[in-house]
Every structure is written in structure tokens, then in C-alpha cells.
Design an enzyme around this catalytic site. Structure first.
Site, PDB file in Angstrom:
ATOM      1  N   HIS A 199      69.479   6.210  28.964  1.00 35.19           N
ATOM      2  CA  HIS A 199      68.481   5.366  28.293  1.00 35.19           C
ATOM      3  C   HIS A 199      68.469   5.698  26.805  1.00 35.19           C
ATOM      4  O   HIS A 199      68.500   6.870  26.434  1.00 35.19           O
ATOM      5  CB  HIS A 199      67.093   5.609  28.889  1.00 35.19           C
ATOM      6  CG  HIS A 199      66.089   4.554  28.526  1.00 35.19           C
ATOM      7  ND1 HIS A 199      65.542   4.451  27.259  1.00 35.19           N
ATOM      8  CD2 HIS A 199      65.544   3.552  29.266  1.00 35.19           C
ATOM      9  CE1 HIS A 199      64.696   3.439  27.237  1.00 35.19           C
ATOM     10  NE2 HIS A 199      64.681   2.878  28.440  1.00 35.19           N
ATOM     11  N   GLY A 288      55.298  11.795   8.002  1.00 35.03           N
ATOM     12  CA  GLY A 288      56.276  12.856   8.128  1.00 35.03           C
ATOM     13  C   GLY A 288      57.400  12.755   7.117  1.00 35.03           C
ATOM     14  O   GLY A 288      57.432  11.858   6.266  1.00 35.03           O
ATOM     15  N   PRO A 289      58.364  13.665   7.202  1.00 39.57           N
ATOM     16  CA  PRO A 289      59.447  13.729   6.225  1.00 39.57           C
ATOM     17  C   PRO A 289      60.504  12.656   6.453  1.00 39.57           C
ATOM     18  O   PRO A 289      60.563  12.029   7.518  1.00 39.57           O
ATOM     19  CB  PRO A 289      60.035  15.123   6.457  1.00 39.57           C
ATOM     20  CG  PRO A 289      59.787  15.377   7.919  1.00 39.57           C
ATOM     21  CD  PRO A 289      58.451  14.738   8.218  1.00 39.57           C
ATOM     22  N   VAL A 292      65.432  14.513   9.208  1.00 41.76           N
ATOM     23  CA  VAL A 292      65.248  14.628  10.646  1.00 41.76           C
ATOM     24  C   VAL A 292      65.709  15.988  11.141  1.00 41.76           C
ATOM     25  O   VAL A 292      66.793  16.460  10.772  1.00 41.76           O
ATOM     26  CB  VAL A 292      66.040  13.532  11.390  1.00 41.76           C
ATOM     27  CG1 VAL A 292      65.809  13.619  12.897  1.00 41.76           C
ATOM     28  CG2 VAL A 292      65.650  12.155  10.885  1.00 41.76           C
ATOM     29  N   SER A 293      64.897  16.613  11.966  1.00 38.34           N
ATOM     30  CA  SER A 293      65.330  17.786  12.705  1.00 38.34           C
ATOM     31  C   SER A 293      66.158  17.315  13.896  1.00 38.34           C
ATOM     32  O   SER A 293      65.687  16.531  14.718  1.00 38.34           O
ATOM     33  CB  SER A 293      64.118  18.588  13.208  1.00 38.34           C
ATOM     34  OG  SER A 293      64.498  19.471  14.246  1.00 38.34           O
ATOM     35  N   GLY A 297      64.318  15.069  16.527  1.00 35.61           N
ATOM     36  CA  GLY A 297      64.483  13.646  16.300  1.00 35.61           C
ATOM     37  C   GLY A 297      63.263  13.035  15.644  1.00 35.61           C
ATOM     38  O   GLY A 297      62.552  13.692  14.884  1.00 35.61           O
TER      39      GLY A 297
END
Length: 407
Positions: A199, A288-289, A292-293, A297
Site C-alpha cells: 500500500h 514542520g520542517p 524529511v527524516s 517520513g
């Protein structure tokens, strides 16, 4: 007890004239004070008259000032005193206050539903840690939990109430902190880089959607969605994209997902594995920033009216046929209005037509089933009977919450 007071007053830079203030603008909104008696507070009154509550509401516009050519506009935001989660004992002789408060919550509160989609269903210890955070909250009802091993995805459906101030503005819901606790547990237990499934997904916490139930409004669902999004963005440093009623222009989630390559598998032609796009986002998130971590995600958070999810199994591994059927079922492909559909691999011997019915009262499961069967027959494929996911309806969610509070 703790007192939560929301007051926003901003002193604008004054215009100076001969060393004195000629004008001062005070702008903002004072939305009043709310007092919450939190869990863990207990009492065993001997009768119904042992608890006395005194509330003093003092609103003052001008103090020790002279107004020249000015005016003061005042509104009384009021005081909210909330006792919804205090246990006053179970002795039938002494619990009349407890019963009356529960009755008030049951009969008068607006209800919100939250569907929380997390990219994991195979790691049972991770799911257990996520669920521990919600089990501790006695004011949240878990209406449904749906796990899909092939998709490696789980959906929790939660319901609770909303508290309003005296002006009718939503100021508190137990869902807020509960969802944040589940999100925190998910980020601690799941690494998106190690995740794979059939998915599409963009993050560990892939999607959070709020639906209004009972007396709640879509605006209240949007209020909670935006509050949760702001906390996730700042606390966990995860980019958050808002959609639906929570977005300033009502942007649709599928539009955002296409911008982020959500629908493109990156593994084996029909799987999603690890972080799938660049670490610097091509589109600025709402919270948020912009970085991406790869372990976490991004998150999608929105608010919209109730939507149903229906998946129709196809007894074939031909993913190309499943995608063609899904395209012709969906409104985007000229099929059924208000229906979104994906053709996905599902296990070793089947595929699925995964559908979202945005207006299930207008286009229901029967029409989806008929359309899929017709198109599958043209492809020479067999179709199983409709697999209904997320069966809960507004009335079912409400009745479960009311029964939970009553007991």
C-alpha cells in the site's frame, strides 16, 4: 487541578508625538479560561451536597485610564469548568453527582472521530506500545482496529467528545493528547526505512483524518486536525500536510499525494519500501520542517465528512488489470462519482480494488461491487464478494461512546 488560560493580546508599535503616546492599539482575542480536573483526582462524597463550586467571572475593559476619542468593545468569554474524567465513586448512595455529570456528557457533547493510519501491522510489539497509550485514556473509545498484513498497515478508529467554552467555541478534546501519545509511540517503535508493503504511504504516521459525528461540526474537526498537526510538526519535527477542511483552501489529499509521488511504487513494481522521494520536499508543508527524516517520513492530516472504505478482492495476480479496473471505477477515470480507487497487489494470489467512498450515502458499496464485477468480467477475472473495511457508522460510534461512559 490545573488552570488553562488562553489570552492573546498584542501591543502594536505606537505612534509617538512629542515624547508621548498618541495612539496604542491592543489587538487580539481573549477566549477565556478553562479549568480541568484531570484523571487521578478522586472523591467519595457522603451525599450530593458535599461538593461546592464557586466561580467568579470578572471582565474588565478599562482600569485607571482616561479615554479620549476612543472606544472599548467588550465581550464576556465566560468560564468553562469541566469534570468529565473525575471518578466520584461507585457507591449507589453517593454517586448522584457522578451519574449526572456522565449524563450531561452523553446527552450534550459533540463527538469527533479520528482515523489514524500507521505504516505497520507485522511488528506486534510496535502495535502493542502504540495501543498502550490509548488504553490508559478512559475517555477514548477504540471503535475499530483494522490490520492488513499484505499492506503492512493498521488503522485505528477512535471516538471522543469536544468541550466548548461559553461562546460555543471548541477548546478541548481528549483525542488531542491521545493521538499525540500514539504518534510518539509509533515514531519510537517504527523505522520507515525498514518498512515495506503493498500500500502506498509517505510516513510512519501516514494519515490522520478527523470526522464530525453527532452534534459536532466540520469546523470542529478542522480545529482539532490543525492543533494536532501543529504539535506533530513542532514536537517531532515531521513535515505535515493539511487537507480537506483543515487546509486553508480545502486542498484534496490526492492532489498533495500526487505532488509527492505517493502513488508510484519503488520496489518490485507493486511495493513501497523505505522513504520513496528526496529528503528536501518539492512542496512546502503546512507544519514542520521542509527536510524529511527518512526514518519518520511525513504525515498527512485532514478533516472531512464521514467517508467509507471498501476493498474488492480480485482473484488474480495481474496488477495491470487491477489498475485498469480501478481507474475505470474511480471518478477521476470517468467512473463512479465521489469514488477514489487504487489497484493494488494483495498477497501471493490476489489483487484488490481499494476504494474510498467520499459520499457513501450517494454512491454505496452495491454500486462499487457491481461496477467492479462488470469490469472484471470483461477482463476475464473472478471477483470475491465485497470486503467491507471500517464498517462503523455515525450511529455505531455514538452508541459505543455512550455505552462506554454509562458503564
Amino acid at each position: 487541578m490545573s488552570i488553562i488560560k488562553h489570552q492573546f493580546i498584542y501591543l502594536m508599535p505606537p505612534e509617538r508625538c512629542y515624547g508621548s503616546f498618541s495612539r496604542v492599539n491592543l489587538e487580539g482575542t481573549n477566549i477565556g479560561a478553562a479549568m480541568f480536573a484531570r484523571r487521578g483526582t478522586t472523591a467519595e462524597p457522603q451525599d450530593c451536597c458535599r461538593i461546592k463550586i464557586y466561580v467568579n467571572n470578572n471582565v474588565q475593559g478599562v482600569n485607571n485610564s482616561v479615554l479620549l476619542g476612543s472606544e472599548v468593545k467588550m465581550r464576556d468569554p465566560g468560564v468553562c469548568l469541566y469534570f468529565g474524567d473525575i471518578k466520584f465513586g461507585r457507591n449507589p448512595k453517593h454517586n448522584c453527582f457522578y451519574s449526572s455529570m456522565n449524563k450531561k456528557i452523553t446527552n450534550q457533547s459533540s463527538l469527533l472521530c479520528c482515523k489514524l493510519f500507521i505504516s505497520e501491522s507485522r511488528n506486534l510489539s510496535a502495535l502493542d506500545s502504540i495501543e498502550k497509550s490509548v488504553r490508559r485514556d478512559t475517555e477514548i473509545v477504540i471503535v475499530n482496529k483494522f490490520e492488513d498484513q499484505a499492506y503492512n498497515r493498521v488503522c485505528y478508529t477512535l471516538v471522543s467528545y469536544v468541550v466548548h467554552d461559553s461562546l460555543g467555541t471548541a477548546i478541548y478534546s481528549p483525542l488531542h493528547q491521545c493521538v499525540l501519545a500514539m504518534v510518539e509511540a509509533a515514531y519510537a517503535a517504527i523505522n520507515l526505512e525498514l518498512h515495506s508493503g503493498a500500500h502506498p504511504r509517505l510516513g510512519v504516521v501516514d494519515d490522520i483524518v478527523f470526522h464530525p459525528l453527532a452534534r459536532a461540526s466540520l469546523d470542529e474537526a478542522a480545529w482539532l486536525a490543525k492543533a494536532v498537526a501543529a504539535d506533530i510538526g513542532s514536537r517531532f519535527q515531521v513535515p505535515v500536510f493539511l487537507y480537506g477542511a483543515a487546509h486553508p483552501t480545502g486542498k484534496a489529499p490526492d492532489t498533495i499525494r500526487r505532488q509527492l509521488n505517493y502513488y508510484r511504487p519503488n520496489f518490485m513494481g507493486n511495493q513501497w519500501a523505505g522513504w520513496t522521494t528526496a529528503e528536501t520536499l518539492p512542496v512546502r508543508p503546512n507544519e514542520g520542517p521542509n527536510q524529511v527524516s527518512r526514518a519518520r517520513g511525513i504525515a498527512m492530516i485532514g478533516a472531512r465528512p464521514w467517508a467509507a472504505t471498501y476493498n474488492v478482492p480480485i482473484m488474480s495476480t495481474d496488477i495491470s488489470s487491477a489498475r485498469r479496473i480501478a481507474r475505470m471505477v474511480s471518478a477521476r477515470g470517468g467512473g463512479l462519482p465521489t469514488v477514489q480507487a487504487l489497484g493494488l497487489a494483495h498477497g501471493e494470489d490476489s489483487t484488490e480494488i481499494a476504494c474510498i467512498l467520499l459520499e457513501p450515502n450517494q454512491v454505496g458499496a452495491d454500486r462499487v461491487q457491481s461496477r467492479v464485477e462488470m469490469l472484471a468480467t470483461e477482463e476475464g477475472l473472478d471477483v470475491e464478494q465485497l470486503l467491507v473495511k471500517h464498517r462503523e457508522k455515525d450511529e455505531n460510534c455514538s452508541s459505543k461512546l455512550h455505552e462506554y461512559i454509562k458503564n
